[in-house]
Design an enzyme around this catalytic site. Structure first.
Site, mmCIF file in Angstrom:
data_model
loop_
_atom_site.group_PDB
_atom_site.id
_atom_site.type_symbol
_atom_site.label_atom_id
_atom_site.label_comp_id
_atom_site.label_asym_id
_atom_site.label_seq_id
_atom_site.Cartn_x
_atom_site.Cartn_y
_atom_site.Cartn_z
ATOM 1 C CG ASP A 159 -28.692 -5.599 -8.286
ATOM 2 O OD1 ASP A 159 -29.667 -4.930 -7.919
ATOM 3 O OD2 ASP A 159 -27.594 -5.551 -7.715
ATOM 4 C CG HIS A 187 -26.414 -3.317 -4.732
ATOM 5 N ND1 HIS A 187 -27.459 -3.954 -5.366
ATOM 6 C CD2 HIS A 187 -26.950 -2.787 -3.616
ATOM 7 C CE1 HIS A 187 -28.555 -3.831 -4.656
ATOM 8 N NE2 HIS A 187 -28.282 -3.108 -3.585
HETATM 9 P P1 NAX Z 1 -31.962 -3.202 8.935
HETATM 10 O O1 NAX Z 1 -31.815 -1.774 9.336
HETATM 11 O O2 NAX Z 1 -33.261 -3.899 9.128
HETATM 12 O O3 NAX Z 1 -30.860 -4.061 9.690
HETATM 13 C C1 NAX Z 1 -29.531 -3.657 9.795
HETATM 14 C C2 NAX Z 1 -29.034 -4.209 11.104
HETATM 15 O O4 NAX Z 1 -27.648 -3.904 11.169
HETATM 16 C C3 NAX Z 1 -29.702 -3.547 12.321
HETATM 17 O O5 NAX Z 1 -30.238 -4.554 13.163
HETATM 18 C C4 NAX Z 1 -28.560 -2.779 12.968
HETATM 19 O O6 NAX Z 1 -28.674 -2.767 14.385
HETATM 20 C C5 NAX Z 1 -27.355 -3.572 12.489
HETATM 21 N N1 NAX Z 1 -26.101 -2.838 12.519
HETATM 22 C C6 NAX Z 1 -25.879 -1.525 12.260
HETATM 23 N N2 NAX Z 1 -24.581 -1.223 12.432
HETATM 24 C C7 NAX Z 1 -23.974 -2.365 12.781
HETATM 25 C C8 NAX Z 1 -22.640 -2.694 13.110
HETATM 26 N N3 NAX Z 1 -21.680 -1.779 13.104
HETATM 27 N N4 NAX Z 1 -22.360 -3.975 13.436
HETATM 28 C C9 NAX Z 1 -23.328 -4.906 13.463
HETATM 29 N N5 NAX Z 1 -24.616 -4.649 13.176
HETATM 30 C C10 NAX Z 1 -24.927 -3.406 12.840
HETATM 31 O O7 NAX Z 1 -31.499 -3.263 7.426
HETATM 32 P P2 NAX Z 1 -31.684 -4.441 6.369
HETATM 33 O O8 NAX Z 1 -32.962 -4.237 5.648
HETATM 34 O O9 NAX Z 1 -31.440 -5.746 7.028
HETATM 35 O O10 NAX Z 1 -30.526 -4.094 5.332
HETATM 36 C C11 NAX Z 1 -29.169 -4.227 5.675
HETATM 37 C C12 NAX Z 1 -28.289 -3.610 4.616
HETATM 38 O O11 NAX Z 1 -28.444 -4.285 3.386
HETATM 39 C C13 NAX Z 1 -28.609 -2.134 4.327
HETATM 40 O O12 NAX Z 1 -27.386 -1.425 4.222
HETATM 41 C C14 NAX Z 1 -29.285 -2.200 2.989
HETATM 42 O O13 NAX Z 1 -29.161 -0.997 2.274
HETATM 43 C C15 NAX Z 1 -28.539 -3.322 2.341
HETATM 44 N N6 NAX Z 1 -29.150 -3.963 1.178
HETATM 45 C C16 NAX Z 1 -28.313 -4.418 0.215
HETATM 46 C C17 NAX Z 1 -28.772 -5.125 -0.879
HETATM 47 C C18 NAX Z 1 -27.833 -5.662 -1.918
HETATM 48 O O14 NAX Z 1 -28.326 -6.209 -2.907
HETATM 49 N N7 NAX Z 1 -26.505 -5.539 -1.808
HETATM 50 C C19 NAX Z 1 -30.216 -5.329 -1.094
HETATM 51 C C20 NAX Z 1 -31.020 -5.210 0.148
HETATM 52 C C21 NAX Z 1 -30.576 -4.155 1.109
HETATM 53 O O15 NAX Z 1 -31.159 -2.934 0.717
#
Ligand code: NAX
Length: 329
Positions: A159, A187
């Site tokens: 952000d 966030h």
């Molecule tokens: P993806 O869905 O591409 O990847 C998430 C990965 O986490 C998947 O490969 C899944 O298998 C894995 N996963 C799920 N549960 C798990 C667990 N218990 N242990 C280990 N791995 C697990 O999502 P992605 O685009 O990489 O985003 C990841 C997270 O970041 C989401 O929650 C998203 O909302 C969040 N974000 C946060 C941001 C921030 O600024 N704080 C910005 C970007 C993003 O939106």
């Protein structure tokens, strides 16, 4: 060469993970002289994909990549971990309420908090990216018995970076000229980029950009809604920019890149009661960092009535989230 930093990345086969791990391996998080051991955690169905990521990491022939652990077991992933990047989370599915999202992710972060406490190194530091990031960090911290709460943070740096870029474009300057830009709060679309205390080329930002209507209107909403705009344009949520922000977050905190003198950066960290934010909430604050693991909330900033009111709203949202997961704290 020094001892490798053990860096855990959860959700390492996901979008952000894929954009992140190569940059860690290339030295951008901990500097060009620090080897890293990547401890990559995924859920069982994603282990094949994770194997593919590891093969590509091998194919990068990164001199600083001292080793890798691939696992679906949090205890193994966090064994001796110095820095944990908690990226993996459950996305919000169709028809899913925010409360369901909080609960489902709460279960993940409860378990990961415990596994960190049981297995990580004594100097553990945690950066949560998986959403709802602030509250997930709160849950992980509450379940990591014996780990000081201030070692848990959530990422609001994306952000901040988004806000800086918008301001630089508006002022017609390089983004490096925009400093002292804190993002307060959650966030989420309620977060507050603090243009009142920001500076451009060392001058108060509001002397350079005098159009307060733009700052309070279009600027704020552009930054708050940027995540959605990326999804609309790309058909997928921010990934490379999120990984980039996490590199910035950790590098400043404990990767040997202290906050420049006179500047500050944004981290969501446990409130010590500063600025009226209830103690313990994981809230975005302006902080200074020493690059070696310490940070301090910047005290004494004056907030305009506008920013103060917005801070009140984002803090109220954080309190609601905390109350919704009170059984996990
Ligand atoms: P993806 O869905 O591409 O990847 C998430 C990965 O986490 C998947 O490969 C899944 O298998 C894995 N996963 C799920 N549960 C798990 C667990 N218990 N242990 C280990 N791995 C697990 O999502 P992605 O685009 O990489 O985003 C990841 C997270 O970041 C989401 O929650 C998203 O909302 C969040 N974000 C946060 C941001 C921030 O600024 N704080 C910005 C970007 C993003 O939106």
């Amino acid at each position: 060469m020094s001892t490798p930093v053990r860096v855990a990345v959860t959700g390492a086969a996901g979008q952000i993970g894929y954009a992140l791990v190569f940059r860690i391996a290339s030295g951008q998080m901990f500097g060009p002289d620090t080897p890293v051991h990547l401890q990559l955690l995924e859920i069982t169905p994603a282990l094949d994909a994770l194997q593919g990521v590891a093969m590509e990491l091998e194919d990068g022939a990164f001199p600083l990549l001292a080793g890798m652990t691939l696992t679906d077991d949090a205890a193994e992933a966090f064994d001796g971990t110095n820095v944990a990047c908690l990226v993996g989370a459950k996305p919000r599915g169709p028809g899913m309420e925010r409360a369901d999202l909080l609960k489902d992710n709460g279960a993940i972060f409860t378990g990961q908090g415990r596994a960190l406490a049981d297995n990580a190194a004594d100097d553990l530091k945690v950066a949560v990216v998986g959403n709802p990031a602030n509250t997930n960090a709160l849950i992980a911290a509450a379940n990591a018995e014996g780990v000081p709460t201030e070692r848990f943070s959530a990422m609001v740096r994306l952000d901040e970076n988004r806000a800086k870029s918008q301001l630089a474009n508006k002022a017609g300057v390089s983004v490096a000229e925009v400093t002292n830009l804190a993002v307060w709060g959650n966030h989420s679309p309620t977060m507050v980029p603090d243009f009142d205390n920001a500076r451009i080329g060392g001058q108060p930002l509001t002397d350079v950009i005098e159009d307060r209507g733009w700052l309070e209107g279009e600027f704020l909403s552009t930054v708050q809604q940027r995540g959605k705009a990326i999804i609309d344009a790309r058909g997928a949520s921010s990934a490379a920019s999120a990984a980039n922000a996490l590199i910035d977050h950790v590098a400043n905190w404990c990767g040997g890149k202290p906050t420049p003198e006179g500047d500050w950066v944004s981290m969501a960290v446990p409130s010590d009661g500063s600025y009226g934010v209830p103690e313990g909430l994981i809230c975005g604050f302006p902080v200074t960092t020493d690059g070696a693991g310490a940070y301090r909330i910047v005290e004494g900033l004056e907030l305009s009535g506008f920013t103060q009111a917005k801070l009140g709203s984002t803090v109220a949202e954080l309190e609601e989230e905390r109350d919704a997961v009170s059984d996990m704290l």
